[in-house]
Design a protein around this motif. Sequence first.
Motif, PDB file in Angstrom:
ATOM      1  N   GLY A  85      36.543  64.533  -7.138  1.00 57.75           N
ATOM      2  CA  GLY A  85      35.442  65.088  -6.365  1.00 57.75           C
ATOM      3  C   GLY A  85      34.168  64.284  -6.337  1.00 57.75           C
ATOM      4  O   GLY A  85      33.169  64.732  -5.750  1.00 57.75           O
ATOM      5  N   LEU A  86      34.180  63.078  -6.922  1.00 58.07           N
ATOM      6  CA  LEU A  86      32.953  62.285  -6.920  1.00 58.07           C
ATOM      7  C   LEU A  86      32.609  61.804  -5.508  1.00 58.07           C
ATOM      8  O   LEU A  86      31.436  61.765  -5.126  1.00 58.07           O
ATOM      9  CB  LEU A  86      33.077  61.102  -7.884  1.00 58.07           C
ATOM     10  CG  LEU A  86      31.753  60.448  -8.305  1.00 58.07           C
ATOM     11  CD1 LEU A  86      30.905  61.418  -9.125  1.00 58.07           C
ATOM     12  CD2 LEU A  86      31.999  59.170  -9.102  1.00 58.07           C
ATOM     13  N   ILE A  87      33.636  61.460  -4.736  1.00 58.20           N
ATOM     14  CA  ILE A  87      33.396  61.042  -3.354  1.00 58.20           C
ATOM     15  C   ILE A  87      32.853  62.209  -2.531  1.00 58.20           C
ATOM     16  O   ILE A  87      31.900  62.052  -1.754  1.00 58.20           O
ATOM     17  CB  ILE A  87      34.684  60.472  -2.726  1.00 58.20           C
ATOM     18  CG1 ILE A  87      35.096  59.175  -3.438  1.00 58.20           C
ATOM     19  CG2 ILE A  87      34.491  60.234  -1.229  1.00 58.20           C
ATOM     20  CD1 ILE A  87      34.103  58.042  -3.331  1.00 58.20           C
ATOM     21  N   ASP A  88      33.416  63.398  -2.706  1.00 60.63           N
ATOM     22  CA  ASP A  88      32.917  64.565  -1.973  1.00 60.63           C
ATOM     23  C   ASP A  88      31.458  64.860  -2.296  1.00 60.63           C
ATOM     24  O   ASP A  88      30.719  65.371  -1.446  1.00 60.63           O
ATOM     25  CB  ASP A  88      33.765  65.803  -2.280  1.00 60.63           C
ATOM     26  CG  ASP A  88      35.058  65.833  -1.488  1.00 60.63           C
ATOM     27  OD1 ASP A  88      35.174  65.078  -0.500  1.00 60.63           O
ATOM     28  OD2 ASP A  88      35.965  66.609  -1.856  1.00 60.63           O
ATOM     29  N   SER A  89      31.029  64.527  -3.520  1.00 57.48           N
ATOM     30  CA  SER A  89      29.646  64.826  -3.916  1.00 57.48           C
ATOM     31  C   SER A  89      28.637  63.996  -3.132  1.00 57.48           C
ATOM     32  O   SER A  89      27.452  64.352  -3.085  1.00 57.48           O
ATOM     33  CB  SER A  89      29.465  64.595  -5.424  1.00 57.48           C
ATOM     34  OG  SER A  89      29.370  63.213  -5.748  1.00 57.48           O
ATOM     35  N   VAL A  90      29.092  62.901  -2.528  1.00 55.62           N
ATOM     36  CA  VAL A  90      28.180  62.051  -1.748  1.00 55.62           C
ATOM     37  C   VAL A  90      28.633  61.954  -0.291  1.00 55.62           C
ATOM     38  O   VAL A  90      28.309  60.991   0.415  1.00 55.62           O
ATOM     39  CB  VAL A  90      28.051  60.645  -2.375  1.00 55.62           C
ATOM     40  CG1 VAL A  90      27.381  60.749  -3.746  1.00 55.62           C
ATOM     41  CG2 VAL A  90      29.399  59.944  -2.491  1.00 55.62           C
ATOM     42  N   LYS A  91      29.367  62.954   0.161  1.00 57.00           N
ATOM     43  CA  LYS A  91      29.908  62.946   1.518  1.00 57.00           C
ATOM     44  C   LYS A  91      28.796  62.787   2.564  1.00 57.00           C
ATOM     45  O   LYS A  91      28.975  62.096   3.567  1.00 57.00           O
ATOM     46  CB  LYS A  91      30.697  64.234   1.771  1.00 57.00           C
ATOM     47  CG  LYS A  91      31.408  64.295   3.114  1.00 57.00           C
ATOM     48  CD  LYS A  91      32.249  65.562   3.221  1.00 57.00           C
ATOM     49  CE  LYS A  91      33.050  65.580   4.523  1.00 57.00           C
ATOM     50  NZ  LYS A  91      32.153  65.656   5.716  1.00 57.00           N
ATOM     51  N   TRP A  92      27.660  63.419   2.332  1.00 57.11           N
ATOM     52  CA  TRP A  92      26.558  63.330   3.297  1.00 57.11           C
ATOM     53  C   TRP A  92      26.116  61.890   3.494  1.00 57.11           C
ATOM     54  O   TRP A  92      25.888  61.451   4.628  1.00 57.11           O
ATOM     55  CB  TRP A  92      25.380  64.182   2.819  1.00 57.11           C
ATOM     56  CG  TRP A  92      24.230  64.157   3.781  1.00 57.11           C
ATOM     57  CD1 TRP A  92      24.061  64.946   4.893  1.00 57.11           C
ATOM     58  CD2 TRP A  92      23.094  63.281   3.740  1.00 57.11           C
ATOM     59  NE1 TRP A  92      22.882  64.618   5.544  1.00 57.11           N
ATOM     60  CE2 TRP A  92      22.268  63.602   4.855  1.00 57.11           C
ATOM     61  CE3 TRP A  92      22.679  62.271   2.879  1.00 57.11           C
ATOM     62  CZ2 TRP A  92      21.073  62.942   5.120  1.00 57.11           C
ATOM     63  CZ3 TRP A  92      21.483  61.614   3.138  1.00 57.11           C
ATOM     64  CH2 TRP A  92      20.691  61.946   4.244  1.00 57.11           C
ATOM     65  N   PHE A  93      25.995  61.135   2.410  1.00 59.96           N
ATOM     66  CA  PHE A  93      25.562  59.743   2.506  1.00 59.96           C
ATOM     67  C   PHE A  93      26.580  58.904   3.294  1.00 59.96           C
ATOM     68  O   PHE A  93      26.201  58.011   4.047  1.00 59.96           O
ATOM     69  CB  PHE A  93      25.383  59.141   1.105  1.00 59.96           C
ATOM     70  CG  PHE A  93      24.263  59.763   0.314  1.00 59.96           C
ATOM     71  CD1 PHE A  93      22.985  59.234   0.362  1.00 59.96           C
ATOM     72  CD2 PHE A  93      24.495  60.876  -0.474  1.00 59.96           C
ATOM     73  CE1 PHE A  93      21.946  59.796  -0.367  1.00 59.96           C
ATOM     74  CE2 PHE A  93      23.468  61.454  -1.200  1.00 59.96           C
ATOM     75  CZ  PHE A  93      22.190  60.917  -1.147  1.00 59.96           C
ATOM     76  N   ILE A  94      27.863  59.203   3.086  1.00 57.49           N
ATOM     77  CA  ILE A  94      28.924  58.478   3.802  1.00 57.49           C
ATOM     78  C   ILE A  94      28.897  58.846   5.283  1.00 57.49           C
ATOM     79  O   ILE A  94      28.914  57.976   6.161  1.00 57.49           O
ATOM     80  CB  ILE A  94      30.294  58.791   3.178  1.00 57.49           C
ATOM     81  CG1 ILE A  94      30.349  58.294   1.728  1.00 57.49           C
ATOM     82  CG2 ILE A  94      31.414  58.172   4.006  1.00 57.49           C
ATOM     83  CD1 ILE A  94      31.564  58.792   0.951  1.00 57.49           C
ATOM     84  N   ASP A  95      28.832  60.162   5.578  1.00 62.51           N
ATOM     85  CA  ASP A  95      28.859  60.617   6.965  1.00 62.51           C
ATOM     86  C   ASP A  95      27.642  60.139   7.749  1.00 62.51           C
ATOM     87  O   ASP A  95      27.740  59.908   8.970  1.00 62.51           O
ATOM     88  CB  ASP A  95      28.935  62.143   7.015  1.00 62.51           C
ATOM     89  CG  ASP A  95      30.274  62.687   6.520  1.00 62.51           C
ATOM     90  OD1 ASP A  95      31.224  61.885   6.388  1.00 62.51           O
ATOM     91  OD2 ASP A  95      30.358  63.900   6.262  1.00 62.51           O
TER      92      ASP A  95
END
Length: 217
Positions: free
Chosen positions: A28-38
């Motif tokens: 879930g570490l990637i999901d925690s920064v999903k906004w930055f990626i999107d």
Amino acid sequence: MLVFGDRGFPLILFPTTKGRYHQNKDFGLIDSVKWFIDEGLVKIYCPDTLDHRTWYDKGISPADRARNYSWYDKMLLNELAPWAIHETGVGKVAVAGCSFGGYHAANFALKHPEKVAHLFTMGGAFDIKMFTDGFYNDDIFYNNPVDYLPGDNKSELWQMNIILGTSEHDICKDYNIQLSNILAQKNINHWLDIRPNANHDWPIWKEMFPHYLSTIK
């Protein structure tokens, strides 16, 4: 390797001890920064490590563990970091990791500061001598931040954004304090972030990571 995002600041994100390239997604570490990626602010590269053939391989000599790690470091320096820079058009990378991934990130950043603009560690440990059975050589010295950093005067160290994340009950807290003290002695600006009432585990790392990404400019 997994890659998340199609533009933005390139960030190399390492897994924890003997973790695979998909671990940071799975936990879930990637999901925690999903906004930055999107939003196109970061492009995250999640490589494998060679923990099982380097520091954690008790079936080979400490010299071989260290030599294998030096080869891994050369791959990061000569292949992955240049590729991330090429793909994004940004002049340097950021590096990050939790637990033993924090070691990989810190070693690469502090050893090659000309390639790294941001270093974020979460629950990291930075003294590799615990894995070398009393053996010591140049490959160990040059991959052990607490040993080479005191004598390293590359000007880019003073330009890097460095955050050492740990927590009150983190088993690696003392390693973070030790590295922070070395940085402070060299007047290298950094943030030692000690979070209260938290352990060495994913929940606090998932709180830290988006906070740290917000410091990228």
